[in-house]
Design a protein around this motif. Structure first.
Motif, PDB file in Angstrom:
ATOM      1  N   GLY A   4       0.766  -1.198  -0.025  1.00  0.00           N
ATOM      2  CA  GLY A   4       0.118  -0.041  -0.240  1.00  0.00           C
ATOM      3  C   GLY A   4       0.815   1.303  -0.128  1.00  0.00           C
ATOM      4  N   PHE A   5       0.311   2.305   0.388  1.00  0.00           N
ATOM      5  CA  PHE A   5       0.972   3.636   0.598  1.00  0.00           C
ATOM      6  C   PHE A   5       0.672   4.361   1.844  1.00  0.00           C
ATOM      7  CE2 PHE A   5      -2.903   4.633  -1.551  1.00  0.00           C
ATOM      8  CZ  PHE A   5      -3.214   5.704  -1.072  1.00  0.00           C
ATOM      9  N   GLY A   6       1.418   5.308   2.404  1.00  0.00           N
ATOM     10  CA  GLY A   6       1.247   6.041   3.550  1.00  0.00           C
ATOM     11  C   GLY A   6       0.995   7.467   3.152  1.00  0.00           C
ATOM     12  N   THR A   7       0.503   8.229   3.924  1.00  0.00           N
ATOM     13  CA  THR A   7       0.243   9.609   3.875  1.00  0.00           C
ATOM     14  C   THR A   7       0.323  10.182   5.294  1.00  0.00           C
ATOM     15  OG1 THR A   7      -2.283   9.585   4.089  1.00  0.00           O
ATOM     16  CG2 THR A   7      -1.331   9.409   1.874  1.00  0.00           C
ATOM     17  N   TRP A   8       1.064  11.434   5.303  1.00  0.00           N
ATOM     18  CA  TRP A   8       1.302  11.907   6.693  1.00  0.00           C
ATOM     19  C   TRP A   8       0.806  13.493   6.499  1.00  0.00           C
ATOM     20  CZ3 TRP A   8       4.157   8.607   3.816  1.00  0.00           C
ATOM     21  CH2 TRP A   8       4.582   7.365   4.442  1.00  0.00           C
ATOM     22  N   ASP A   9       0.609  14.137   7.721  1.00  0.00           N
ATOM     23  CA  ASP A   9       0.325  15.575   7.545  1.00  0.00           C
ATOM     24  C   ASP A   9       1.658  16.181   7.747  1.00  0.00           C
ATOM     25  OD1 ASP A   9       1.006  15.323  10.218  1.00  0.00           O
ATOM     26  OD2 ASP A   9      -0.782  15.485  11.083  1.00  0.00           O
ATOM     27  N   ALA A  10       1.384  17.543   8.038  1.00  0.00           N
ATOM     28  CA  ALA A  10       2.570  18.616   7.812  1.00  0.00           C
ATOM     29  C   ALA A  10       3.705  18.216   9.040  1.00  0.00           C
ATOM     30  CB  ALA A  10       2.249  19.995   8.112  1.00  0.00           C
ATOM     31  N   ASN A  11       3.024  17.589  10.220  1.00  0.00           N
ATOM     32  CA  ASN A  11       3.826  17.264  11.302  1.00  0.00           C
ATOM     33  C   ASN A  11       4.506  16.016  11.215  1.00  0.00           C
ATOM     34  OD1 ASN A  11       3.401  19.834  12.542  1.00  0.00           O
ATOM     35  ND2 ASN A  11       1.214  19.031  13.028  1.00  0.00           N
ATOM     36  N   GLY A  12       4.303  15.256  10.236  1.00  0.00           N
ATOM     37  CA  GLY A  12       4.786  13.795  10.052  1.00  0.00           C
ATOM     38  C   GLY A  12       3.938  12.664  10.578  1.00  0.00           C
ATOM     39  N   VAL A  13       2.715  12.971  11.090  1.00  0.00           N
ATOM     40  CA  VAL A  13       1.865  12.011  11.723  1.00  0.00           C
ATOM     41  C   VAL A  13       1.054  11.189  10.555  1.00  0.00           C
ATOM     42  CG1 VAL A  13      -0.102  11.785  13.462  1.00  0.00           C
ATOM     43  CG2 VAL A  13       1.477  13.666  13.836  1.00  0.00           C
ATOM     44  N   ASP A  14       0.947  10.018  10.790  1.00  0.00           N
ATOM     45  CA  ASP A  14       0.416   9.158   9.614  1.00  0.00           C
ATOM     46  C   ASP A  14      -1.261   9.569   9.715  1.00  0.00           C
ATOM     47  OD1 ASP A  14      -0.646   7.286   8.158  1.00  0.00           O
ATOM     48  OD2 ASP A  14       0.031   5.471   9.475  1.00  0.00           O
ATOM     49  N   ASN A  15      -1.782  10.039   8.610  1.00  0.00           N
ATOM     50  CA  ASN A  15      -3.223  10.222   8.566  1.00  0.00           C
ATOM     51  C   ASN A  15      -4.069   9.250   7.561  1.00  0.00           C
ATOM     52  OD1 ASN A  15      -2.396  11.280   6.351  1.00  0.00           O
ATOM     53  ND2 ASN A  15      -2.839  13.437   6.733  1.00  0.00           N
ATOM     54  N   ASN A  16      -3.199   8.149   7.009  1.00  0.00           N
ATOM     55  CA  ASN A  16      -4.017   7.459   6.141  1.00  0.00           C
ATOM     56  C   ASN A  16      -5.006   6.480   6.830  1.00  0.00           C
ATOM     57  OD1 ASN A  16      -4.809   5.766   4.153  1.00  0.00           O
ATOM     58  ND2 ASN A  16      -2.762   4.718   3.770  1.00  0.00           N
TER      59      ASN A  16
END
Length: 100
Positions: A4-16
């Motif tokens: 799969g893939f991951g996404t992160w917010d501007a603070n580097g927190v995983d938000n997927n």
């Protein structure tokens, strides 16, 4: 190995979030040009929302507005030039009501 893939917010927190569960309350089958109103029983602290799935071709030139008022979903006809949020072509379909 992860897939799969991951996404992160501007603070580097995983938000997927992946798939999000919803609390389905019911469905409404609607035709292309009628007006509808249906109320649903909402659990305390939740608000009503919906998904609309068209299931046939467009009928005529008009448009419909699907809106939420408290614990009810309203479907009303609007002008064929109304493209504001919550408006759709005049097509029959199914509305899935859910608690958010």
């Amino acid at each position: 190995m992860a897939y799969g893939f991951g996404t992160w917010d501007a603070n580097g927190v995983d938000n997927n979030t992946g798939l999000v569960k919803i609390n389905a309350l019911g469905t409404m089958a609607i035709d292309a040009t009628s007006n509808y109103s249906q109320s649903f029983s909402l659990p305390s602290g939740y608000s009503l929302d919906y998904l609309f799935q068209p299931n046939a071709d467009r009928t005529g030139e008009g448009r419909k507005r699907i809106s939420v008022s408290g614990s009810a979903i309203l479907v009303t006809q609007v002008a064929s030039t109304d493209y504001t949020n919550g408006t759709f072509p005049n097509v029959p379909g199914t509305i899935l009501a859910f608690a958010r």
